[in-house]
Design a protein around this motif. Structure first.
Motif, PDB file in Angstrom:
ATOM      1  N   THR A 178      78.569 -73.110 -30.133  1.00  0.00           N
ATOM      2  CA  THR A 178      79.356 -71.923 -30.482  1.00  0.00           C
ATOM      3  C   THR A 178      78.488 -70.701 -30.728  1.00  0.00           C
ATOM      4  OG1 THR A 178      79.305 -72.585 -32.813  1.00  0.00           O
ATOM      5  CG2 THR A 178      81.194 -73.315 -31.504  1.00  0.00           C
ATOM      6  N   ARG A 179      77.167 -70.870 -30.668  1.00  0.00           N
ATOM      7  CA  ARG A 179      76.212 -69.805 -30.980  1.00  0.00           C
ATOM      8  C   ARG A 179      76.584 -69.134 -32.305  1.00  0.00           C
ATOM      9  NH1 ARG A 179      72.133 -69.038 -28.130  1.00  0.00           N
ATOM     10  NH2 ARG A 179      71.643 -67.188 -29.372  1.00  0.00           N
ATOM     11  N   THR A 180      76.698 -69.967 -33.326  1.00  0.00           N
ATOM     12  CA  THR A 180      77.005 -69.461 -34.658  1.00  0.00           C
ATOM     13  C   THR A 180      75.959 -69.944 -35.655  1.00  0.00           C
ATOM     14  OG1 THR A 180      78.504 -71.337 -35.004  1.00  0.00           O
ATOM     15  CG2 THR A 180      79.493 -69.243 -34.329  1.00  0.00           C
TER      16      THR A 180
ATOM     17  N   LEU B 274      81.366 -71.146 -47.740  1.00  0.00           N
ATOM     18  CA  LEU B 274      80.716 -71.333 -46.441  1.00  0.00           C
ATOM     19  C   LEU B 274      80.916 -70.072 -45.622  1.00  0.00           C
ATOM     20  CD1 LEU B 274      79.454 -72.988 -44.076  1.00  0.00           C
ATOM     21  CD2 LEU B 274      81.789 -73.795 -43.586  1.00  0.00           C
ATOM     22  N   TRP B 275      79.830 -69.561 -45.040  1.00  0.00           N
ATOM     23  CA  TRP B 275      79.866 -68.351 -44.227  1.00  0.00           C
ATOM     24  C   TRP B 275      79.480 -68.671 -42.789  1.00  0.00           C
ATOM     25  CZ3 TRP B 275      81.082 -63.411 -46.193  1.00  0.00           C
ATOM     26  CH2 TRP B 275      81.297 -63.371 -47.585  1.00  0.00           C
ATOM     27  N   LEU B 276      80.011 -67.884 -41.861  1.00  0.00           N
ATOM     28  CA  LEU B 276      79.762 -68.109 -40.434  1.00  0.00           C
ATOM     29  C   LEU B 276      79.581 -66.770 -39.734  1.00  0.00           C
ATOM     30  CD1 LEU B 276      79.798 -70.594 -38.429  1.00  0.00           C
ATOM     31  CD2 LEU B 276      82.116 -69.864 -37.850  1.00  0.00           C
ATOM     32  N   ALA B 277      78.536 -66.661 -38.927  1.00  0.00           N
ATOM     33  CA  ALA B 277      78.274 -65.438 -38.165  1.00  0.00           C
ATOM     34  C   ALA B 277      77.952 -65.808 -36.721  1.00  0.00           C
ATOM     35  CB  ALA B 277      77.114 -64.656 -38.764  1.00  0.00           C
ATOM     36  N   HIS B 278      78.413 -64.993 -35.777  1.00  0.00           N
ATOM     37  CA  HIS B 278      78.124 -65.216 -34.363  1.00  0.00           C
ATOM     38  C   HIS B 278      76.779 -64.586 -34.012  1.00  0.00           C
ATOM     39  CE1 HIS B 278      82.024 -66.966 -33.354  1.00  0.00           C
ATOM     40  NE2 HIS B 278      82.513 -66.124 -34.242  1.00  0.00           N
ATOM     41  N   VAL B 279      76.040 -65.271 -33.159  1.00  0.00           N
ATOM     42  CA  VAL B 279      74.688 -64.852 -32.800  1.00  0.00           C
ATOM     43  C   VAL B 279      74.637 -64.578 -31.304  1.00  0.00           C
ATOM     44  CG1 VAL B 279      72.246 -65.445 -32.882  1.00  0.00           C
ATOM     45  CG2 VAL B 279      73.795 -66.327 -34.635  1.00  0.00           C
TER      46      VAL B 279
END
Length: 291
Positions: free
Chosen positions: A20-22, A33-38
């Motif tokens: 997911t490239r996260t 919980l944190w999630l960011a796209h890369v």
């Protein structure tokens, strides 16, 4: 370089998911919980500037890892919770039933899909009540075992590129254990534990050359150690308490803890490491029972 991610009270457990490239990470104290796209090959300035919390659990959240079915496992309190789809996290297995004695802390998934999660003493000064747990799934069931006990604060976990050596930090004893699998899955020493030059070893990751990147709490640094413990590189941080790190290709992402009076603390940082590392494997989970 400081990323545009939100400030954490206690940032921990960064993990990169290649599918997911996260990048995920937790704020341990806030239970979030944190999630960011890369984006591929992008500078940290191009990362998603305002990621949203994906989940918030009551109490401390030691770590969260992705599962093969696209959900998550959360190590919170003494219990591992599971979530999938839009449903709330549900208890999967309790590993530390005495809440006043030990709680779950950092964890990681090996290439076989097993979830390794450590625990640490709740009372201070730390008691040797921490343990290294392993969760394995077999069809509809989940099994747990204790791979190591008598630890004060089991913390960062990683593996050598060939999978033969397991590294696990015991922050309470300021050591990094080197372990190998003996008969029936029991871990035995693969050599004397590694020490650190200063501070307290916290979270860690292993690069493709088999070297360890270790965050040094109270030493304002992340060090790269050889498998024998030699300091190969020292990255000086602008705050005293780096907590954990992960490799996104050759970019090293470093989480930190907020310290009163330190304006640079609590943020997430990124830098070029000059060496790559594998993405985080996903954990195997029990299949849903047929209705």
């Amino acid at each position: 370089m400081r990323t545009p991610f939100p400030r954490a009270r206690l940032g921990e457990a960064p993990r990169f998911d290649a599918a997911t490239r996260t990048l995920s990470w937790v704020d341990l104290v806030a239970g979030s919980l944190w999630l960011a796209h890369v984006p591929p090959e992008a500078s940290p300035d191009a990362w998603e500037p305002v990621p949203e919390p994906l989940a918030v659990l009551p109490g401390p959240l030691g770590c969260a890892v992705r599962t093969e079915d696209g959900g998550w496992l959360y190590a919170a309190g003494g219990t591992v919770f599971r979530s999938h789809g839009d449903g709330p996290p549900a208890p999967l297995v309790t590993l530390e039933p005495a809440a006043d004695r030990a709680r779950l802390n950092d964890g990681a998934v090996d290439t076989e899909g097993r979830f390794w999660v450590g625990s640490m003493s709740v009372p201070r000064p730390l008691e040797p009540w921490g343990r290294l747990h392993v969760l394995e799934c077999d069809g509809l069931s989940v099994h747990s075992r204790v791979a190591r006990d008598a630890m004060a604060a089991a913390n960062g976990i990683g593996w050598s590129p060939d999978g033969a050596t397991t590294y696990v930090v015991d922050s309470g004893h300021r050591l990094i254990h080197r372990l190998r699998t003996a008969g029936e899955g029991v871990l035995e020493p693969a050599g004397p534990p590694l020490g650190v030059p200063a501070g307290v070893p916290d979270g860690m990751t292993v690069d493709e050359e088999g070297c360890l990147w270790v965050a040094l709490w109270d030493a304002a640094a992340v060090v790269r150690l050889s498998p024998r413990g030699e300091v190969l590189r020292r990255v000086t941080m602008p705050c005293s308490r780096p907590t954990a790190c992960a490799l996104l290709g050759s970019r090293l992402v470093i989480c930190t803890a907020t310290v009163p009076g330190e304006a640079a603390s609590g943020w997430t940082y990124a830098m070029e490491a000059g060496v790559g590392g594998p993405p985080a494997p996903r954990a195997r989970v029990p299949r849903e029972r047929p209705v």
